[in-house]
Write an enzyme that holds these catalytic residues in place. Structure first.
Site, PDB file in Angstrom:
ATOM      1  N   TYR A 188      32.461  22.983 -79.129  1.00 57.99           N
ATOM      2  CA  TYR A 188      33.344  23.739 -78.796  1.00 57.99           C
ATOM      3  C   TYR A 188      33.839  22.867 -77.226  1.00 57.99           C
ATOM      4  O   TYR A 188      34.963  23.142 -77.373  1.00 57.99           O
ATOM      5  CB  TYR A 188      32.991  24.822 -78.694  1.00 57.99           C
ATOM      6  CG  TYR A 188      34.068  25.735 -77.933  1.00 57.99           C
ATOM      7  CD1 TYR A 188      35.260  26.304 -78.548  1.00 57.99           C
ATOM      8  CD2 TYR A 188      34.216  26.824 -77.015  1.00 57.99           C
ATOM      9  CE1 TYR A 188      36.274  26.814 -78.254  1.00 57.99           C
ATOM     10  CE2 TYR A 188      35.228  27.671 -76.408  1.00 57.99           C
ATOM     11  CZ  TYR A 188      36.375  27.349 -76.812  1.00 57.99           C
ATOM     12  OH  TYR A 188      37.408  28.143 -75.951  1.00 57.99           O
ATOM     13  N   GLU A 199      36.259  27.769 -69.840  1.00 62.47           N
ATOM     14  CA  GLU A 199      35.923  28.068 -70.735  1.00 62.47           C
ATOM     15  C   GLU A 199      34.090  28.125 -71.634  1.00 62.47           C
ATOM     16  O   GLU A 199      34.125  28.617 -72.362  1.00 62.47           O
ATOM     17  CB  GLU A 199      35.925  26.126 -71.535  1.00 62.47           C
ATOM     18  CG  GLU A 199      37.055  25.815 -72.118  1.00 62.47           C
ATOM     19  CD  GLU A 199      38.363  26.468 -72.785  1.00 62.47           C
ATOM     20  OE1 GLU A 199      37.479  27.098 -73.287  1.00 62.47           O
ATOM     21  OE2 GLU A 199      39.443  26.681 -72.546  1.00 62.47           O
ATOM     22  N   ASP A 256      36.638  27.754 -81.795  1.00 58.77           N
ATOM     23  CA  ASP A 256      35.782  29.526 -81.295  1.00 58.77           C
ATOM     24  C   ASP A 256      35.596  29.793 -82.395  1.00 58.77           C
ATOM     25  O   ASP A 256      36.688  29.537 -83.583  1.00 58.77           O
ATOM     26  CB  ASP A 256      35.632  29.675 -79.842  1.00 58.77           C
ATOM     27  CG  ASP A 256      37.709  30.702 -79.709  1.00 58.77           C
ATOM     28  OD1 ASP A 256      38.752  29.930 -81.034  1.00 58.77           O
ATOM     29  OD2 ASP A 256      37.781  30.707 -78.793  1.00 58.77           O
TER      30      ASP A 256
END
Length: 367
Positions: free
Chosen positions: A129, A46, A147
């Site tokens: 996020y 991520e 995002d």
């Protein structure tokens, strides 16, 4: 825009979420991080996905998890090795934050990532996020992970007139996202939104006819798809021109070291100047004559920089007045983490045969 105005009924929202997940199950791309349940590896993926395109991140992910397969392995690694593994992704602060967070995980958390959104958010460098993505994908918590793709998708679903990069717009999107979020499959739902934004709900050429959410998309209904999302007015990036000096002597190149604070803190690089973005070099370097080696372009903060690369056969004393400077041969040069501009020039030097690199491929570590 309130949550009540998003759907005609709760059932509409549930049906839309189900349609999105069905679509994702059919079309999701087989990236390596989608085959793991390891929270550490999901976290690494991520963070990388915030730095580069999904297809490009796969190579970095595989290399990184091969070098540092666990948080403990990352915590033990020298910073230089971590930065080298990150080279080419840009914004090296993220790599340093990964190392700092790994040390917290290994040192005080028994090598395991926190299993709560709040615990993840407390790690160095982890923002809303990343915490939401890891919490939902790794631990099944119903937390939105919004995002840039998610902002675009939901700004169109809502036909949102508020800028998505301001607090009011962001809050509206998070509320709508949370309302639609599947509590049974939150991780898949978050990834489905990302997949939708990356493959169908594109910025300039959206494929609305294939979208599983087209039935609830207000922007499509009103013909405003290409007008969403809205962004606040921002200052345009500034440009600067300059040059990069590559001093060569006996098969080695000269590197300077950047200050311990500020842009690319502590990194070594080929000397360069581009006032006002980067101060002038000492006259012995700035005024040195050499062979034109082409142009490179790089970006950082608000600057867009164009540099003419000059190859200069070094004369005695030319490198003086360059604090922290040193000479590096081919093998050492190949192993060093370099800022993006210098990494590109290193690749050019190896390809041109101006510096030999016998033990590594010429492209190793370069962008």
């Amino acid at each position: 825009m309130t949550k009540k105005k998003l759907f005609d009924s709760r059932r509409d929202g549930e049906q839309a979420a189900s349609a999105l997940l069905d679509w994702y199950d059919r079309v999701r791309r087989p990236f390596p991080w989608r085959g793991t349940t390891d929270p550490y590896k999901i976290w690494i993926s991520e963070v990388m996905l915030q730095q580069t395109q999904t297809s490009r991140a796969a190579d970095y992910y595989l290399r990184w998890t091969g070098l540092f397969p666990t948080a403990e392995a990352l915590a033990r690694a020298p910073e230089e090795d971590v930065l080298k593994a990150w080279e080419g992704l840009g914004y090296y602060g993220r790599a340093r934050n990964l190392l700092a967070a790994a040390k917290v995980i290994a040192g005080t958390l028994g090598g395991r990532l926190p299993e709560s959104y709040e615990g993840l958010l407390a790690l160095p460098g982890v923002g809303p996020y990343t915490a939401g993505a890891v919490a939902s994908i790794a631990f099944g918590l119903p937390v939105p992970a919004v995002d840039a793709n998610g902002k675009r998708v939901f700004s169109r679903l809502l036909d949102l007139e508020n800028p998505v990069d301001r607090s009011a717009g962001e809050e509206t999107i998070r509320e709508a996202f949370a309302l639609l979020l599947s509590h049974d499959r939150p991780g898949d739902f978050n990834q489905a939104v990302m997949e939708l934004g990356a493959t169908l709900c594109l910025p300039r050429s959206p494929k609305c006819g294939k979208c599983p959410l087209s039935g609830i998309c207000r922007a499509r209904e009103r013909g405003t798809v290409l007008l969403r999302p809205v962004f606040s007015g921002k200052e345009k990036g500034e440009t600067a021109e300059g040059k990069m000096i590559v001093l060569l002597r006996e098969g080695k190149a000269f590197l300077r070291k950047r200050p311990s604070r500020g842009l690319w803190a502590g990194f070594e690089e080929f000397p360069w100047e581009a006032p006002p973005a980067e101060p002038p070099l000492p006259p012995a370097l700035s005024q040195a004559e050499g062979a034109d080696f082409g142009l490179i372009r790089c970006s950082f903060t608000r600057w867009r920089i164009t540099l003419r690369v000059v190859i200069v056969p070094a004369q005695d004393g030319m490198e003086q007045n360059t604090p922290g400077g040193r000479w590096a041969g081919g093998d050492e040069l190949a192993s060093l983490p370099l800022p993006s501009g210098s990494a590109r020039v290193r690749k050019m030097l190896f390809r041109a045969g101006l510096i030999a690199c016998p033990s590594r491929r010429p492209e190793a570590g370069a962008e």
